[in-house]
Design an enzyme around this catalytic site. Sequence first.
Site, short mmCIF file in Angstrom:
data_model
loop_
_atom_site.label_atom_id
_atom_site.label_comp_id
_atom_site.label_asym_id
_atom_site.label_seq_id
_atom_site.Cartn_x
_atom_site.Cartn_y
_atom_site.Cartn_z
N HIS A 176 -49.83 61.76 -3.76
CA HIS A 176 -48.62 61.08 -3.30
C HIS A 176 -47.51 62.11 -3.05
O HIS A 176 -46.74 62.00 -2.08
CB HIS A 176 -48.19 60.06 -4.36
N HIS A 178 -56.68 59.63 -11.86
CA HIS A 178 -55.37 58.98 -11.86
C HIS A 178 -54.26 59.99 -11.57
O HIS A 178 -53.43 59.78 -10.68
CB HIS A 178 -55.15 58.32 -13.23
N GLU A 179 -54.25 61.08 -12.31
CA GLU A 179 -53.18 62.07 -12.12
C GLU A 179 -53.28 62.73 -10.74
O GLU A 179 -52.25 63.06 -10.14
CB GLU A 179 -53.20 63.12 -13.24
N HIS A 227 -51.44 60.63 -8.26
CA HIS A 227 -50.00 60.95 -8.25
C HIS A 227 -49.76 62.24 -7.46
O HIS A 227 -48.82 62.33 -6.66
CB HIS A 227 -49.49 61.15 -9.67
#
Length: 690
Positions: free
Chosen positions: A483, A476-477, A480
């Site tokens: 992105h 998940h991290e 980010h």
Amino acid sequence: MTAPAAPDGSHPVQSDNPLLNIGFRIPFDQIRPEHAEPAVDTLLAQTQERLEQLAQAPERDYADFMDDLDRLTEQLDTVGVIVSHLDSVVTSPEWQAARRAILPKVTEFYTQLSLHPGLWAALKGFAQTETARALDPVRARHLKLTIDEFRREGADLPEAEKARLLEVNTQLAQITNDFAKNVLEATAAYELYVPEERLAGVPERVREATRLDAEQHGREGHRLTLHQPVAEPILTYADDRELRRELWQAQNAVGVQPGRDNRPLVLEILKLRREQARLLGFRNFADYVLEDRMAGNGERALAFERDLEARVRPFFERENAELEAFYRQQVGPDAPPLEAWDLAYWAEKQRQARYDFDEEALRPYFELDTVLAGLFEIVRRTFGITVREAQAPGWHPEVRYYDIFDEADTHIASFYTDWFPRDTKRAGAWMNGLVTGGPREGGVDPHLGLMCGNMTPPSGGRPALLSIREVETVFHEFGHLLHHALSRVPVRNLSGTRVAWDFVELPSQIMENWVLEREALDLFARHYQTGERLPDELFDRLVAARNYRAANAAMRQLSFGTVDLELHLNFDPDAPGADPVAFAREIMARFYPYSLPADFARIAQFGHLFSSPVGYGAGYYSYKWAEVLDADAFSRFAAEGIFNRETGRAYVDSILSQGNSKEAAQLYRDFMGRDPDAEALLRRSGLVEA
């Protein structure tokens, strides 16, 4: 010797203060709390001087006006992130004092920036020029959003209301910082020493880690804390019901103890946010926050939450009835009702009975370094990037550093990782951008970011062996981080994760999907001692159990999103006797399968909502909103191949590289060729009738 280039490409004057020499390689090993306030004072003065020059744009050529505005606060922003970060990962009374000292100054500057009459006039003047009308689409969007943001921040307010807005913003910055400080200190202060016999049922790795922790603190027995790698397995596995109750109640007490009581702060934050929104012409804080997000306003976001709640509730009630029946079958018909500290324990017993599956059996296959190597291989195959470990000064011995290269072997980004809990580190997991790179006249500047977590640490000769949920958190991290790292937007303020907050979780949450794909697991799910791949029978049980109590997991998230919106839409903080904790408890009660105790005060530690002036306030629904997007968007990878390079390229080109250069809904359509399928999440979670 020339000082390193600053994030804005300039070369700062060499200084004894490392925060004034920030280039791409940040000297984390040299930065001390006493450097923070002098550095911020210097940068505020320099930025104010550039601001005044920029505000005189009508008296000079408008060339590069928007580029200058885009980079105006870059060094100040970077130093602010560094100071906030260090207070989160190596906090101390000195770091807390340093942050408190700079907060009012920085808040005042940023508030006055958006209220500066000269800059506002220059901005509107530039918008009327031929140069502005000839801007390319990305820079034209930057101009439009900047004008919108100045209006949203009060540029057209009368002077008296501008002055009051400055007071409100400054108070919010201080109070939300106090909220976060109280949570961190209360979590770090808790410890409970217990003898071995009270840990019956708890995995051996946790018993060993807590024994060693006690030993390091000069005590016998086992040291229990509220850090997630300790508290979660105790609540899930400990046979000692009284121990589970004690730990659960200690968790619930964070944010309400004398000297660290956040309840009055919550009320004050809600009052200030409401006043802020009304000063700016909005009915409530939710409408103010959501005006420029996909949801558009608070009522639409709340309707989204309520619709999901209604659709999930039948499955939720069924799951709870089944668990209640299982519990009474095991204990007897006269057993006491299930309490908050019983749910995880009995749910795990039911899962083991139903699926012959214990998540602890997965840990030996999820050694952190192997998980990271597999993650890096997945993104190499799918997105065409290569991650290599490198060296750079860190803020703690556990910090590691990596470089990212594209298919042409161009260095496009670097990042730090800090994965394990400490008493000086805040809870949770997060990604921060430190330096925004991207296209420049001379080529491409690299981005710089970091990932932090509180994962199960190495202990007793074992490496860090993660739970399946911790593996999902790492992915998940990293979503980010991608992105941020893969952004190709030439405008800093439209780059990377600076998108609508109900879109920002799509790149993070979509990465979690690879964790339960067999092809992906085979790249990293290897036994840390034997090297064998995750056995088929264990994988099959994992897949069979993946949606176990999915409705309860969904309702937990919906409880957070709903109470957040209700507090910012319908709660009146100015009413006589207004009590946001009681208001929140009443709302959240309908989302839990047990009775909430009268002292239930979870919002007093809800950092997402109250540890920064805005944060996820009125925006927590974004997690569920983005889950709908990620479930639907991953369906394209599932159909075309989870390592399909063309699909990965389309995803990078349509979403990861685009930042906020287009409307979020358009970015989604660019990748999927259509609007989102609202049913996708419910189908993935098994929450639709067959």
